[in-house]
Design a protein around this motif. Structure first.
Motif, PDB file in Angstrom:
ATOM      1  N   UNK A 240     -30.787 -34.071   7.507  1.00 49.46           N
ATOM      2  CA  UNK A 240     -31.422 -33.407   8.648  1.00 49.46           C
ATOM      3  C   UNK A 240     -32.923 -33.275   8.383  1.00 49.46           C
ATOM      4  N   UNK A 241     -33.673 -33.148   9.447  1.00 47.68           N
ATOM      5  CA  UNK A 241     -35.125 -33.046   9.324  1.00 47.68           C
ATOM      6  C   UNK A 241     -35.554 -31.667   8.827  1.00 47.68           C
ATOM      7  N   UNK A 254     -36.458 -40.337  10.411  1.00 44.93           N
ATOM      8  CA  UNK A 254     -35.077 -40.470  10.880  1.00 44.93           C
ATOM      9  C   UNK A 254     -34.660 -41.939  10.847  1.00 44.93           C
ATOM     10  N   UNK A 255     -35.538 -42.816  11.305  1.00 50.25           N
ATOM     11  CA  UNK A 255     -35.225 -44.248  11.335  1.00 50.25           C
ATOM     12  C   UNK A 255     -35.099 -44.821   9.922  1.00 50.25           C
ATOM     13  N   UNK A 256     -35.964 -44.380   9.010  1.00 51.70           N
ATOM     14  CA  UNK A 256     -35.902 -44.899   7.644  1.00 51.70           C
ATOM     15  C   UNK A 256     -34.620 -44.446   6.946  1.00 51.70           C
ATOM     16  N   UNK A 264     -28.329 -39.560   9.918  1.00 55.83           N
ATOM     17  CA  UNK A 264     -29.095 -38.416  10.403  1.00 55.83           C
ATOM     18  C   UNK A 264     -28.250 -37.579  11.373  1.00 55.83           C
ATOM     19  N   UNK A 265     -28.017 -36.340  11.016  1.00 55.96           N
ATOM     20  CA  UNK A 265     -27.232 -35.442  11.877  1.00 55.96           C
ATOM     21  C   UNK A 265     -28.202 -34.656  12.751  1.00 55.96           C
ATOM     22  N   UNK A 281     -18.695 -31.551   9.585  1.00 59.12           N
ATOM     23  CA  UNK A 281     -20.008 -31.592   8.923  1.00 59.12           C
ATOM     24  C   UNK A 281     -21.051 -31.777  10.013  1.00 59.12           C
ATOM     25  N   UNK A 282     -21.819 -30.736  10.268  1.00 61.27           N
ATOM     26  CA  UNK A 282     -22.773 -30.740  11.381  1.00 61.27           C
ATOM     27  C   UNK A 282     -24.196 -30.584  10.859  1.00 61.27           C
ATOM     28  N   UNK A 283     -25.155 -30.961  11.687  1.00 67.26           N
ATOM     29  CA  UNK A 283     -26.561 -30.805  11.320  1.00 67.26           C
ATOM     30  C   UNK A 283     -27.418 -30.556  12.536  1.00 67.26           C
TER      31      UNK A 283
END
Length: 406
Positions: A240-241, A254-256, A264-265, A281-283
């Motif tokens: 996650x960011x 996110x793309x990398x 990426x969640x 499993x959430x994000x």
């Protein structure tokens, strides 16, 4: 009849209300903080009764003034529009060094001097010189030790986490957590590879990165991040960011991560199944995402859990611990976070606690929710960690529903 034109003129000429002292201090805070960081140590080390020989005081004062002027200039060139890595290294190092020097100038300047006075040690000048050498000695030791702590591969911290709703089939699920790697001006490609080797040795089912991958864009820090593609997990690698992604073109990160095989969640979830039982499993995006202005980025827990069976246990990735209030309200079982760095350089943790509910470790929130806050895998800015060691975390999930032993 009242002449309204005269009234308007009088109102226009009325003096504006004076701003409060608090408002003025807040306005000049960016200037006050650096001045204090350099002026206080300068006063304690050079002007507190030591009576140094003539060259010492003016040369020492000039060095403090150079630090006061050079630190913000270097940080602006390093972290501003120009993004010059050499300047960022200089500015960040001066920031960390000045913080440690300021802290111990205050502590030893007050308490050691008081202790020496009560004990009747020497003259006032003798006590002032003892304090000076003590401050310099402690600062040098802590900066040297702190640099080694910041640059080493983190130790693995293992913790068992009991989740009441976790099914027996998921008992012993191994979750590896890394966060706040902060690849930046100091090239840490080799460090990154060694961190990933350490994670792989844990034989984790699920590997999580809860954000703040780097300081800089994905294009700029790509070489340091590439080892993340070598991380292995038996079930999934999820990300996650963090807030720093939103200073550095978050979508690029996110793309990398997607390219490197991480999932990426972004306000979504996946299901992890084992032994007939299931874990959600959430994000969510970082809480700063919406204010970044980047289209489609925001922290949306309802969206992350949409479609998930409410009777299933939920593991949530959210960069900042303060998201736990929303997680607890939604009945999340375990939230994994980073962001705090454990304070990174003591006693900065007191300021972190103003913004975050937890500094580090496992904590309980609401009737069901557990929060694990990592001290972080890397470091931000100043290349020092003082009384806040980095970590790679292995969380082993435990179920209370194991069958009775025969």
């Amino acid at each position: 009849m009242t002449d309204t034109s005269d009234t308007r003129i009088a109102e226009d000429e009325a003096p504006a209300p004076r701003r409060s002292l608090r408002h003025r201090l807040k306005r000049y805070r960016p200037l006050i903080a650096p001045v204090l960081l350099w002026a206080v140590p300068c006063g304690v080390l050079l002007y507190a009764g030591q009576h140094w020989p003539l060259p010492v005081t003016p040369v020492g004062t000039a060095l403090f003034v150079l630090g006061l002027l050079g630190m913000p200039l270097a940080m602006m060139r390093g972290h501003g529009r120009r993004q010059q890595d050499w300047a960022a290294i200089v500015g960040d190092t001066l920031l960390g060094a000045s913080w440690v020097l300021f802290t111990w100038s205050v502590l030893l300047g007050l308490f050691l001097r008081l202790a020496l006075t009560v004990a009747g040690v020497g003259t006032s000048e003798d006590r002032a010189r003892i304090v000076t050498w003590a401050v310099l000695g402690v600062t040098a030791v802590l900066l040297g030790w702190g640099y080694v702590e910041a640059r080493r591969v983190p130790r693995v911290r293992r913790i068992d986490v009991r989740l009441p709703r976790l099914g027996a089939g998921l008992d012993g699920l191994r979750v590896a957590l890394i966060t706040d790697t902060h690849y930046g001006p100091l090239d840490r490609a080799r460090w990154s590879a060694r961190v990933c080797e350490t994670v792989n040795a844990l034989d984790a089912d699920l590997v999580c990165h809860t954000g703040d991958i780097a300081d800089g864009t994905a294009e700029r820090r790509r070489a340091q991040a590439l080892p993340l593609g070598t991380v292995r997990a038996t079930r999934a690698r999820v990300y996650v960011t963090g807030n720093h992604e939103y200073y550095s073109e978050a979508q690029g990160w996110v793309d990398l991560m997607d390219e490197l095989g991480w999932e990426p969640l972004r306000n979504r979830h996946l299901l992890l199944e084992r032994g007939g039982d299931t874990l959600v499993v959430a994000g969510v995006d970082d809480v700063t995402a919406e204010s970044s202005g980047l289209a489609g980025h925001r922290a949306h827990l309802a969206g992350a859990l949409h479609g998930a069976d409410p009777d299933l246990p939920v593991l949530l990735l959210a960069h900042q611990p303060k998201f736990v209030d929303r997680a607890a309200a939604a009945g999340v079982d375990l939230q994994l976070s980073g962001h705090t760095h454990g304070g990174q350089i003591w006693p900065f943790h007191h300021l972190v606690r103003v913004d975050q509910p937890v500094l580090a470790g496992l904590s309980h929130h609401g009737s069901r929710t557990l929060l694990y806050t990592s001290r972080g895998t890397g470091f931000w800015g100043p290349p020092f960690r003082v009384f806040a060691p980095s970590e790679i975390t292995l969380l082993v999930l435990r179920s209370p529903h194991l069958p009775a032993s025969p």
